[in-house]
Design a protein around this motif. Structure first.
Motif, PDB file in Angstrom:
ATOM      1  N   TYR A 512       1.018  -1.306   0.100  1.00 49.88           N
ATOM      2  CA  TYR A 512      -0.183  -0.028  -0.013  1.00 49.88           C
ATOM      3  C   TYR A 512       0.795   1.371   0.002  1.00 49.88           C
ATOM      4  O   TYR A 512       0.332   2.436  -0.085  1.00 49.88           O
ATOM      5  CB  TYR A 512      -0.830   0.159   1.198  1.00 49.88           C
ATOM      6  CG  TYR A 512      -1.748  -0.968   1.331  1.00 49.88           C
ATOM      7  CD1 TYR A 512      -3.110  -0.921   0.382  1.00 49.88           C
ATOM      8  CD2 TYR A 512      -1.628  -2.153   2.049  1.00 49.88           C
ATOM      9  CE1 TYR A 512      -3.949  -2.039   0.484  1.00 49.88           C
ATOM     10  CE2 TYR A 512      -2.581  -3.187   2.162  1.00 49.88           C
ATOM     11  CZ  TYR A 512      -3.720  -3.117   1.475  1.00 49.88           C
ATOM     12  OH  TYR A 512      -4.847  -4.106   1.525  1.00 49.88           O
ATOM     13  N   PHE A 528      -3.834   1.626  -4.118  1.00 47.01           N
ATOM     14  CA  PHE A 528      -4.477   0.654  -3.305  1.00 47.01           C
ATOM     15  C   PHE A 528      -4.872   1.253  -1.960  1.00 47.01           C
ATOM     16  O   PHE A 528      -4.089   1.981  -1.523  1.00 47.01           O
ATOM     17  CB  PHE A 528      -3.232  -0.367  -3.225  1.00 47.01           C
ATOM     18  CG  PHE A 528      -3.014  -1.205  -4.594  1.00 47.01           C
ATOM     19  CD1 PHE A 528      -4.031  -1.573  -5.381  1.00 47.01           C
ATOM     20  CD2 PHE A 528      -1.617  -0.971  -5.073  1.00 47.01           C
ATOM     21  CE1 PHE A 528      -3.777  -2.108  -6.605  1.00 47.01           C
ATOM     22  CE2 PHE A 528      -1.456  -1.636  -6.312  1.00 47.01           C
ATOM     23  CZ  PHE A 528      -2.273  -2.140  -6.984  1.00 47.01           C
ATOM     24  N   SER A 529      -5.813   0.609  -1.690  1.00 47.54           N
ATOM     25  CA  SER A 529      -6.130   1.158  -0.311  1.00 47.54           C
ATOM     26  C   SER A 529      -6.657   0.011   0.483  1.00 47.54           C
ATOM     27  O   SER A 529      -7.326  -1.147   0.008  1.00 47.54           O
ATOM     28  CB  SER A 529      -7.842   1.942  -0.425  1.00 47.54           C
ATOM     29  OG  SER A 529      -8.207   2.113   0.820  1.00 47.54           O
ATOM     30  N   ARG A 532     -10.304  -1.163   1.231  1.00 49.08           N
ATOM     31  CA  ARG A 532     -11.159  -1.764   0.085  1.00 49.08           C
ATOM     32  C   ARG A 532     -10.636  -3.221  -0.020  1.00 49.08           C
ATOM     33  O   ARG A 532      -9.522  -3.604  -0.593  1.00 49.08           O
ATOM     34  CB  ARG A 532     -11.104  -1.226  -0.987  1.00 49.08           C
ATOM     35  CG  ARG A 532     -11.436   0.192  -1.127  1.00 49.08           C
ATOM     36  CD  ARG A 532     -11.522   0.987  -2.496  1.00 49.08           C
ATOM     37  NE  ARG A 532     -11.985   2.566  -2.412  1.00 49.08           N
ATOM     38  CZ  ARG A 532     -12.781   3.026  -3.353  1.00 49.08           C
ATOM     39  NH1 ARG A 532     -13.169   2.453  -4.125  1.00 49.08           N
ATOM     40  NH2 ARG A 532     -12.779   4.245  -2.936  1.00 49.08           N
ATOM     41  N   THR A 534     -11.484  -5.643  -1.863  1.00 49.76           N
ATOM     42  CA  THR A 534     -11.541  -6.015  -3.308  1.00 49.76           C
ATOM     43  C   THR A 534      -9.968  -5.656  -4.069  1.00 49.76           C
ATOM     44  O   THR A 534      -9.497  -6.267  -5.101  1.00 49.76           O
ATOM     45  CB  THR A 534     -12.534  -5.533  -4.287  1.00 49.76           C
ATOM     46  OG1 THR A 534     -12.538  -4.235  -4.057  1.00 49.76           O
ATOM     47  CG2 THR A 534     -13.866  -6.213  -3.807  1.00 49.76           C
ATOM     48  N   ASP A 535      -9.330  -4.620  -3.546  1.00 49.84           N
ATOM     49  CA  ASP A 535      -8.100  -4.220  -3.965  1.00 49.84           C
ATOM     50  C   ASP A 535      -7.197  -5.408  -4.030  1.00 49.84           C
ATOM     51  O   ASP A 535      -6.242  -5.579  -4.697  1.00 49.84           O
ATOM     52  CB  ASP A 535      -7.402  -3.083  -3.257  1.00 49.84           C
ATOM     53  CG  ASP A 535      -8.099  -1.659  -3.659  1.00 49.84           C
ATOM     54  OD1 ASP A 535      -9.150  -2.012  -4.846  1.00 49.84           O
ATOM     55  OD2 ASP A 535      -7.721  -0.756  -3.390  1.00 49.84           O
ATOM     56  N   ARG A 536      -7.136  -6.366  -2.914  1.00 48.81           N
ATOM     57  CA  ARG A 536      -6.352  -7.429  -2.754  1.00 48.81           C
ATOM     58  C   ARG A 536      -6.230  -8.505  -4.043  1.00 48.81           C
ATOM     59  O   ARG A 536      -5.155  -8.836  -4.479  1.00 48.81           O
ATOM     60  CB  ARG A 536      -6.453  -8.276  -1.829  1.00 48.81           C
ATOM     61  CG  ARG A 536      -6.381  -7.014  -0.437  1.00 48.81           C
ATOM     62  CD  ARG A 536      -6.836  -8.167   0.832  1.00 48.81           C
ATOM     63  NE  ARG A 536      -6.616  -7.162   2.201  1.00 48.81           N
ATOM     64  CZ  ARG A 536      -7.012  -7.687   3.155  1.00 48.81           C
ATOM     65  NH1 ARG A 536      -7.252  -8.907   3.563  1.00 48.81           N
ATOM     66  NH2 ARG A 536      -6.778  -6.918   4.270  1.00 48.81           N
ATOM     67  N   ALA A 539      -7.661  -5.383  -8.175  1.00 52.05           N
ATOM     68  CA  ALA A 539      -7.449  -4.117  -8.740  1.00 52.05           C
ATOM     69  C   ALA A 539      -6.082  -4.154  -9.174  1.00 52.05           C
ATOM     70  O   ALA A 539      -5.069  -4.758  -8.699  1.00 52.05           O
ATOM     71  CB  ALA A 539      -7.163  -3.197  -7.170  1.00 52.05           C
ATOM     72  N   ILE A 573      -7.606   0.655 -11.418  1.00 50.80           N
ATOM     73  CA  ILE A 573      -8.202   1.572 -10.192  1.00 50.80           C
ATOM     74  C   ILE A 573      -7.413   2.896 -10.545  1.00 50.80           C
ATOM     75  O   ILE A 573      -8.043   3.750  -9.935  1.00 50.80           O
ATOM     76  CB  ILE A 573      -8.067   1.185  -8.917  1.00 50.80           C
ATOM     77  CG1 ILE A 573      -6.585   0.613  -8.641  1.00 50.80           C
ATOM     78  CG2 ILE A 573      -8.864  -0.183  -8.934  1.00 50.80           C
ATOM     79  CD1 ILE A 573      -6.302   0.452  -7.024  1.00 50.80           C
ATOM     80  N   THR A 594       0.029  -5.036  -9.035  1.00 54.01           N
ATOM     81  CA  THR A 594      -0.977  -5.680  -8.430  1.00 54.01           C
ATOM     82  C   THR A 594      -0.635  -5.724  -6.799  1.00 54.01           C
ATOM     83  O   THR A 594       0.581  -5.621  -6.433  1.00 54.01           O
ATOM     84  CB  THR A 594      -0.935  -7.113  -8.822  1.00 54.01           C
ATOM     85  OG1 THR A 594       0.195  -7.871  -8.530  1.00 54.01           O
ATOM     86  CG2 THR A 594      -1.650  -7.075 -10.464  1.00 54.01           C
TER      87      THR A 594
END
Length: 780
Positions: A512, A528-529, A532, A534-536, A539, A573, A594
């Motif tokens: 991050y 990346f957050s 969230r 789903t980012d893992r 994203a 993203i 990623t």
């Protein structure tokens, strides 16, 4: 020679400098051309490479290739594979480990094919058994001084820590592509079980020994049917063979600095010959200029019965004598300069390795140079008419003025071209230092930690006030080592690019804090957050080059479906502003980042840590202390900006080499110019005295004596400009990001050349101009 000390110094000194350059460059060329030519079977040893439509040519091959070649290709007598040459940690007590270069695993026939001389042990069967090793004589002396290392144990962490029994000691050779410190038995790793049928796992290097009657071109023709059997007729891959003796100077060889490249062999050979040419030009110029002084000598000799052939022999003999003296001095100069030359070229050359025949060839060249350089003066001076000479009617060197002028122009063409080349290389280097890289690399220190502990390591080090931020990833700029091919048609029709060709992406796994630590800028979207989930898994962040390759604008790329080999389709993203991941030789490539959970990483990962200004040493001590809690490996670190600067080591060396050669060329040109100015002033001594009596000032005299020479320098520079522009444009083509060769570069180089020439000529001109005219006219 004794009576004309300045003439002797300029000629012998100039030739010595020219010969010294040629001797050093000859050592370099000999070293480059003699790679891998000492093996018993050098003419039959080949490197097997692969070729594919996507990856191009390379030297990594699959494990079963060697066995298949021996079994299926009659012209292959033996084949052997090696695995990942490079550095490895080595120990003799399993406690204290040291980094050693040239450590790799190899098949049992390695030393049967590569005939390195064995000092101890037997090459036959040295690597048959698992956990056996052959070490170099240098490594044996380092770890077992004065002992017999046979049957001793060494430990290596190459491909996992293992103990190896030493079965042989062989003499390594720096002039070998497969030079080694330790060769470990490949059978130790049990690769036959895991890679026996892995035709698509390219991680080995394959070498083959051909039968005596075999032809490498015929072998390359047979590879087509060989590939069809193992890959199918639709395969876009293939194999090829190249002689081991040709491999070092081929495009496939991984080389550093000035090693392993035909370009530099040709370039430095040409420059050395030009330097020698300048020295010869000096000799011819000064000899013809002194014709008036020696005309009476020739006349007297002819009157006393000397034939023309005797006069020619005399002058050629003088030239050969000077050339021989210069060669002896040059050997001494080259011997003194060689250590610095080795450092600059990144090599380890010695005179002892050159061999007696090499010195004989160089000495013969020196004699030939002396003969050729003295030929024109000899034939020119021997042609004087003794009757005219003794009456004082001989031409005072005027008949040779056209030659002298032409040779001065030649000298300054070479000198000016080298000055321009040096300026261009230095300006390109400055450009690489000043151009925005897309990230901030100053005060960013790089180290590595075990992947599974990287998250905890990062959390602990950032708690210290000397640490501003840190990120764990495998995608630090300069360390993107993987390429992934993406076919746009694999995405939804609405998002695919205009091309159906595969697009090469540089993938990276980051955390991050990547953008924050490297101080990159987002062109669109977000980072990346942690909030969230789903980012893992879904994203991606891409750079602007990736968006362009996919046919998207920066803004419309955000939200587009995207995936790099994952079964789950993700989305873009954010778009990161372009940043350099390699040197300026390469264009910025598409990058896709990623987010990975760092705890899932098992192998060591890079950590980039931004230190607070003024707290560098404090921060480094803290990193070392914390890192010791996670690993026993030595604390090795580097700074990110230094790593990028190191990418241009070859260019910095080239700038230094060009600068050195340019200085030598200018020195030789100025020595010749000084000699000619001296003889011109001597010849016009009475003219200068008369002009001064008639009211001419010192500036008038200096201008009179200097302008003719400066005209020649300007002509030489004008001719040098297009030549230097062409060759430096060719050199700059190797950079994706480069300077433009503008008028300013030529003005700077021209002003420098003109200033040096003016300073050289003016000194002698001023000396002649301030002389008392009474001294020059009292005999009239």
């Amino acid at each position: 020679m004794k009576r004309n000390k300045s003439y002797t110094f300029i000629n012998v000194g100039g030739l010595a400098v020219g010969f010294a350059c040629c001797i050093l460059i000859a050592l370099y060329v000999r070293s480059e051309l003699s790679h891998d030519d000492f093996y018993e079977y050098a003419d039959r040893l080949v490197v097997i490479g692969k070729e594919s439509s996507f990856w191009g040519k390379g030297t990594t091959t699959p494990y079963p290739l060697a066995g298949a070649l021996e079994a299926e290709v009659p012209m292959v007598e033996k084949a052997v594979i090696t695995l990942w040459p490079g550095e490895a940690e080595v120990s003799i007590d399993d406690q204290d480990y040291f980094e050693e270069d040239g450590v790799f695993h190899a098949g049992e026939d390695f030393f049967n094919m590569f005939s390195f001389p064995f000092i101890r042990g037997n090459r036959e069967g040295a690597l048959i058994e698992p956990n056996t090793a052959v070490i170099s004589a240098e490594l044996a002396e380092k770890y077992f001084p004065g002992e017999n290392p046979i049957e001793q144990i060494i430990y290596s962490k190459k491909r996992g820590k293992q103990a190896y029994t030493i079965t042989g000691v062989a003499r390594s050779n720096d002039n070998s592509y497969v030079d080694f410190n330790a060769v470990l038995s490949l059978s130790t790793l049990d690769y036959a079980e895991s890679h026996g049928d892995s035709w698509r796992s390219y991680m080995f290097f394959t070498y083959a020994l051909l039968n005596e009657a075999s032809d490498i071109n015929e072998l390359n023709k047979q590879f087509e049917a060989f590939v069809d059997r193992h890959y199918g007729k639709e395969s876009k891959s293939g194999f090829f063979a190249q002689k081991i003796s040709d491999f070092y100077l081929s495009d496939l060889s991984v080389s550093e600095g000035f090693s392993g490249q035909w370009l530099y062999v040709y370039l430095f050979s040409s420059v050395a010959l030009f330097i020698l040419l300048l020295a010869c030009v000096n000799y011819i110029n000064l000899s013809t200029a002194r014709a008036a002084k020696r005309a009476r000598e020739v006349g007297v000799r002819k009157t006393l019965g000397a034939g023309r052939s005797q006069i020619i022999k005399q002058f050629i003999g003088e030239s050969v004598l000077m050339s021989s003296a210069a060669f002896i001095i040059a050997l001494f100069l080259a011997y003194l300069i060689l250590p610095a030359f080795n450092v600059l070229f990144g090599m380890n050359m010695t005179f002892s390795e050159a061999g007696f025949d090499w010195f004989v060839i160089l000495a013969a060249i020196a004699l030939i140079v002396g003969f050729l350089a003295g030929s024109y003066p000899a034939f020119y001076l021997s042609a004087f008419n003794p009757a005219l000479v003794l009456k004082g009617d001989s031409a005072k060197g005027s008949s040779g003025s056209w030659l002298r002028k032409s040779l001065v122009i030649v000298q300054f063409i070479v000198a000016a071209a080298l000055i321009i080349a040096t300026v261009v290389v230095f300006m390109q280097l400055r450009y690489t230092q000043q151009k925005d890289l897309g990230f901030e690399g100053e005060q960013v220190v790089m180290t590595s930690v075990p992947g599974q502990g990287s998250k905890a390591f990062r959390s602990e080090i950032v708690s210290h006030p000397a640490i501003l931020s840190a990120t764990v990833s495998n995608a630090i700029p300069g360390r993107f080592h993987v390429t992934f091919g993406l076919y746009p048609q694999n995405l939804s029709p609405a998002t695919k690019a205009d091309t159906t060709e595969s697009i090469s992406f540089k993938p990276g796994e980051v955390d991050y804090y990547y953008i924050e630590t490297l101080e990159m800028e987002m062109a669109a979207g977000r980072q990346f957050s942690e909030e969230r989930t789903t980012d893992r898994t879904q994203a991606y962040m891409i750079n602007e080059a990736a968006a362009k390759a996919m046919g998207w604008s920066t803004e419309e790329a955000v939200g587009k479906p995207f995936s790099l080999g994952s079964d789950v389709m993700g989305e873009v993203i954010g778009v990161v502003e372009n940043f350099h991941i390699a040197s300026f030789h390469q264009s910025i490539e598409p990058v896709a980042l990623t987010l990975f959970d760092s705890e899932s990483w098992s192998s060591p990962k890079d950590v980039a840590i931004r230190l607070a200004s003024g707290h560098i040493q404090e921060g480094l001590r803290h990193i070392e202390e914390v890192r010791a809690e996670f690993t026993n490996e030595p604390f090795v670190y580097s700074f990110l900006d230094d790593e990028f600067a190191e990418m241009y080591r070859e260019e910095r060396r080239l700038a230094q080499v060009f600068g050195g050669f340019a200085a030598i060329a200018v020195l030789l040109a100025c020595m010749g110019l000084f000699g000619l100015a001296t003889f011109t002033a001597e010849r016009r001594t009475k003219e200068i005295g008369i002009r001064k009596v008639m009211g001419a000032t010192v500036s008038n005299i200096v201008s009179l004596l200097s302008k003719d020479f400066l005209k020649l320098v300007i002509i030489g520079f004008v001719i040098a400009v297009p030549l230097a522009w062409y060759f430096m444009q060719q050199w700059l083509q190797d950079f994706a990001y480069r300077i433009d060769i503008g008028v300013g570069i030529f003005l700077l180089a021209g002003a420098l050349a003109l200033f040096i020439a003016l300073a050289t000529v003016s000194w002698q001109s001023i000396r002649a101009a301030v002389a008392n005219p009474v001294d020059s006219l009292r005999s009239e």
